[in-house]
Scaffold this motif. Sequence first.
Motif, PDB file in Angstrom:
ATOM      1  N   ILE A 121       0.822  -1.213   0.000  1.00 55.70           N
ATOM      2  CA  ILE A 121       0.000   0.000   0.000  1.00 55.70           C
ATOM      3  C   ILE A 121       0.855   1.262   0.000  1.00 55.70           C
ATOM      4  O   ILE A 121       0.575   2.212  -0.748  1.00 55.70           O
ATOM      5  CB  ILE A 121      -0.960   0.008   1.202  1.00 55.70           C
ATOM      6  N   THR A 122       1.897   1.285   0.813  1.00 55.81           N
ATOM      7  CA  THR A 122       2.754   2.477   0.872  1.00 55.81           C
ATOM      8  C   THR A 122       3.442   2.765  -0.467  1.00 55.81           C
ATOM      9  O   THR A 122       3.440   3.916  -0.931  1.00 55.81           O
ATOM     10  CB  THR A 122       3.788   2.329   1.997  1.00 55.81           C
ATOM     11  N   PRO A 123       4.062   1.775  -1.139  1.00 59.15           N
ATOM     12  CA  PRO A 123       4.613   2.057  -2.477  1.00 59.15           C
ATOM     13  C   PRO A 123       3.556   2.525  -3.474  1.00 59.15           C
ATOM     14  O   PRO A 123       3.817   3.413  -4.292  1.00 59.15           O
ATOM     15  CB  PRO A 123       5.223   0.713  -2.895  1.00 59.15           C
ATOM     16  N   LEU A 124       2.341   1.931  -3.376  1.00 58.61           N
ATOM     17  CA  LEU A 124       1.276   2.379  -4.271  1.00 58.61           C
ATOM     18  C   LEU A 124       0.890   3.835  -3.983  1.00 58.61           C
ATOM     19  O   LEU A 124       0.539   4.589  -4.896  1.00 58.61           O
ATOM     20  CB  LEU A 124       0.054   1.468  -4.128  1.00 58.61           C
ATOM     21  N   ARG A 125       0.915   4.220  -2.694  1.00 55.04           N
ATOM     22  CA  ARG A 125       0.624   5.602  -2.341  1.00 55.04           C
ATOM     23  C   ARG A 125       1.650   6.544  -2.974  1.00 55.04           C
ATOM     24  O   ARG A 125       1.295   7.600  -3.510  1.00 55.04           O
ATOM     25  CB  ARG A 125       0.624   5.771  -0.827  1.00 55.04           C
ATOM     26  N   VAL A 126       2.915   6.145  -2.914  1.00 54.63           N
ATOM     27  CA  VAL A 126       3.968   6.971  -3.522  1.00 54.63           C
ATOM     28  C   VAL A 126       3.768   7.080  -5.033  1.00 54.63           C
ATOM     29  O   VAL A 126       3.880   8.163  -5.626  1.00 54.63           O
ATOM     30  CB  VAL A 126       5.355   6.394  -3.193  1.00 54.63           C
ATOM     31  N   VAL A 127       3.451   5.955  -5.682  1.00 54.35           N
ATOM     32  CA  VAL A 127       3.216   5.961  -7.124  1.00 54.35           C
ATOM     33  C   VAL A 127       2.037   6.853  -7.475  1.00 54.35           C
ATOM     34  O   VAL A 127       2.069   7.625  -8.446  1.00 54.35           O
ATOM     35  CB  VAL A 127       2.991   4.520  -7.632  1.00 54.35           C
ATOM     36  N   PHE A 128       0.976   6.766  -6.669  1.00 54.73           N
ATOM     37  CA  PHE A 128      -0.223   7.570  -6.911  1.00 54.73           C
ATOM     38  C   PHE A 128       0.099   9.059  -6.828  1.00 54.73           C
ATOM     39  O   PHE A 128      -0.332   9.855  -7.679  1.00 54.73           O
ATOM     40  CB  PHE A 128      -1.294   7.187  -5.882  1.00 54.73           C
ATOM     41  N   LEU A 129       0.849   9.452  -5.817  1.00 52.11           N
ATOM     42  CA  LEU A 129       1.202  10.859  -5.667  1.00 52.11           C
ATOM     43  C   LEU A 129       2.123  11.332  -6.797  1.00 52.11           C
ATOM     44  O   LEU A 129       2.003  12.457  -7.281  1.00 52.11           O
ATOM     45  CB  LEU A 129       1.871  11.088  -4.308  1.00 52.11           C
ATOM     46  N   ILE A 130       3.043  10.450  -7.194  1.00 54.58           N
ATOM     47  CA  ILE A 130       3.943  10.816  -8.296  1.00 54.58           C
ATOM     48  C   ILE A 130       3.152  11.057  -9.575  1.00 54.58           C
ATOM     49  O   ILE A 130       3.419  11.994 -10.341  1.00 54.58           O
ATOM     50  CB  ILE A 130       5.002   9.733  -8.512  1.00 54.58           C
ATOM     51  N   ILE A 131       2.129  10.212  -9.807  1.00 51.36           N
ATOM     52  CA  ILE A 131       1.331  10.355 -11.031  1.00 51.36           C
ATOM     53  C   ILE A 131       0.588  11.678 -11.040  1.00 51.36           C
ATOM     54  O   ILE A 131       0.605  12.422 -12.026  1.00 51.36           O
ATOM     55  CB  ILE A 131       0.356   9.176 -11.165  1.00 51.36           C
ATOM     56  N   LEU A 132      -0.084  12.002  -9.925  1.00 52.52           N
ATOM     57  CA  LEU A 132      -0.882  13.214  -9.881  1.00 52.52           C
ATOM     58  C   LEU A 132      -0.020  14.473  -9.780  1.00 52.52           C
ATOM     59  O   LEU A 132      -0.192  15.417 -10.541  1.00 52.52           O
ATOM     60  CB  LEU A 132      -1.862  13.158  -8.696  1.00 52.52           C
ATOM     61  N   VAL A 133       0.904  14.467  -8.840  1.00 47.48           N
ATOM     62  CA  VAL A 133       1.759  15.640  -8.667  1.00 47.48           C
ATOM     63  C   VAL A 133       2.724  15.779  -9.841  1.00 47.48           C
ATOM     64  O   VAL A 133       3.068  16.881 -10.259  1.00 47.48           O
ATOM     65  CB  VAL A 133       2.518  15.565  -7.327  1.00 47.48           C
ATOM     66  N   GLY A 134       3.146  14.634 -10.398  1.00 43.97           N
ATOM     67  CA  GLY A 134       4.094  14.668 -11.504  1.00 43.97           C
ATOM     68  C   GLY A 134       3.545  15.365 -12.726  1.00 43.97           C
ATOM     69  O   GLY A 134       4.291  15.986 -13.487  1.00 43.97           O
ATOM     70  N   THR A 135       2.217  15.270 -12.944  1.00 43.78           N
ATOM     71  CA  THR A 135       1.622  15.956 -14.085  1.00 43.78           C
ATOM     72  C   THR A 135       1.799  17.463 -13.960  1.00 43.78           C
ATOM     73  O   THR A 135       2.194  18.141 -14.912  1.00 43.78           O
ATOM     74  CB  THR A 135       0.123  15.610 -14.189  1.00 43.78           C
ATOM     75  N   THR A 136       1.523  17.996 -12.771  1.00 41.53           N
ATOM     76  CA  THR A 136       1.701  19.426 -12.548  1.00 41.53           C
ATOM     77  C   THR A 136       3.166  19.821 -12.645  1.00 41.53           C
ATOM     78  O   THR A 136       3.528  20.830 -13.265  1.00 41.53           O
ATOM     79  CB  THR A 136       1.154  19.823 -11.164  1.00 41.53           C
ATOM     80  N   LEU A 137       4.035  19.013 -12.050  1.00 41.15           N
ATOM     81  CA  LEU A 137       5.462  19.310 -12.105  1.00 41.15           C
ATOM     82  C   LEU A 137       5.980  19.282 -13.534  1.00 41.15           C
ATOM     83  O   LEU A 137       6.826  20.096 -13.918  1.00 41.15           O
ATOM     84  CB  LEU A 137       6.236  18.316 -11.234  1.00 41.15           C
ATOM     85  N   GLU A 138       5.458  18.342 -14.321  1.00 42.37           N
ATOM     86  CA  GLU A 138       5.921  18.246 -15.705  1.00 42.37           C
ATOM     87  C   GLU A 138       5.513  19.474 -16.503  1.00 42.37           C
ATOM     88  O   GLU A 138       6.276  19.975 -17.332  1.00 42.37           O
ATOM     89  CB  GLU A 138       5.367  16.986 -16.369  1.00 42.37           C
TER      90      GLU A 138
END
Length: 371
Positions: A121-138
Amino acid sequence: MTDHERQQSKADRLPLLRSLWYRSRREARDDAEAGRSITMPVRTATPPLLQVIRRLALALLVLALTTLIVYVDRDGYNDNSDQSVDLLDAAYYATVTLSTTGYGDITPVSDTARLINILVITPLRVVFLIILVGTTLEVLTERTRQQVRIHRWRARTRDHVVVVGYGTKGRHAVQTLVGQGIAKDRIVIVDAQRKASDAAGDDGLVTVTGDATRSETLLKAEVQSATRVIVAPQRDDTAALVTLTARQLNRRATIVVAAREDENVPLLKQSGADTVVTSSSSAGRLLGVSMVSPTVARTLEDLMTLGSGLDLLERPVTKEETGQPPRSCADLVVAVVRGKELLDYADPRLTRLQSGDRVITVSRATTADQA
């Protein structure tokens, strides 16, 4: 009205055009300013909307996977409200966990559930945040990268070509320039239409979207450091205003202007154009030649189309050709530029080529197979 009176009338209109030009500089608007932008050639083929949809789909996939994991191990979780965890509770727990909200109303209580939370669950949480936040960062990173590219382009852009108008005339002018060996990164397109600017960007060219009669737009295209300016708008009055603006910003550049009517040629030359090409009269002459001799018309079109068979080129005289008669050149010499004078092949003064001469030759185009 005689030709002299007609030309004098055109000359009298020049101050009016200048006043219109200065007025256009004073009437700047915020929306017009927002519409002007420099666009570098796009390197990625994936549209931004498609990238966002892909990221959203991946985020939903991670959420569904987390819900499934929690539901399968639902006996290891405790719900403070009804002491049981169903599918809706599992989806709720996955949502608040991946978003790091964590209300604590549903918690893992068994060792297995807690281990799965640690390892899965914790790695999935990190992946989820990277996907959402990563779009804005990109998006922010892409904007920063674009600004850096524009800054670097401004710093190194010198002696380039500015083409105003990316319609039929502008596109063919760019094709000819590229065929003559000018790199695309040394050509800048200026057009007021976003559609035309996007087409130029798709062709790998740097574009500036805005009104070319305004100095701010041409300054963004670095016209002050350009060596050549091609003005090819749809209207002759626009061409005159653009020529006035470009000539004021750059006194040394060679300005070539496309005009629709012959009567506007004197006005455009007084505005600062070095050469004016009249499209209507040129087309009419070609039509007349085609009627009298279609083969001559095909030959003329061949000469004007770079790389199609015969090319009409201007080049400097080589050391081996200096002191030799024009007929000794490998290519057919039709004229020689000596200083500011143009000497045709039949000129009696053209007996020997001199150092500094530039020859206008007809040569056979080199194809990729021949190269």
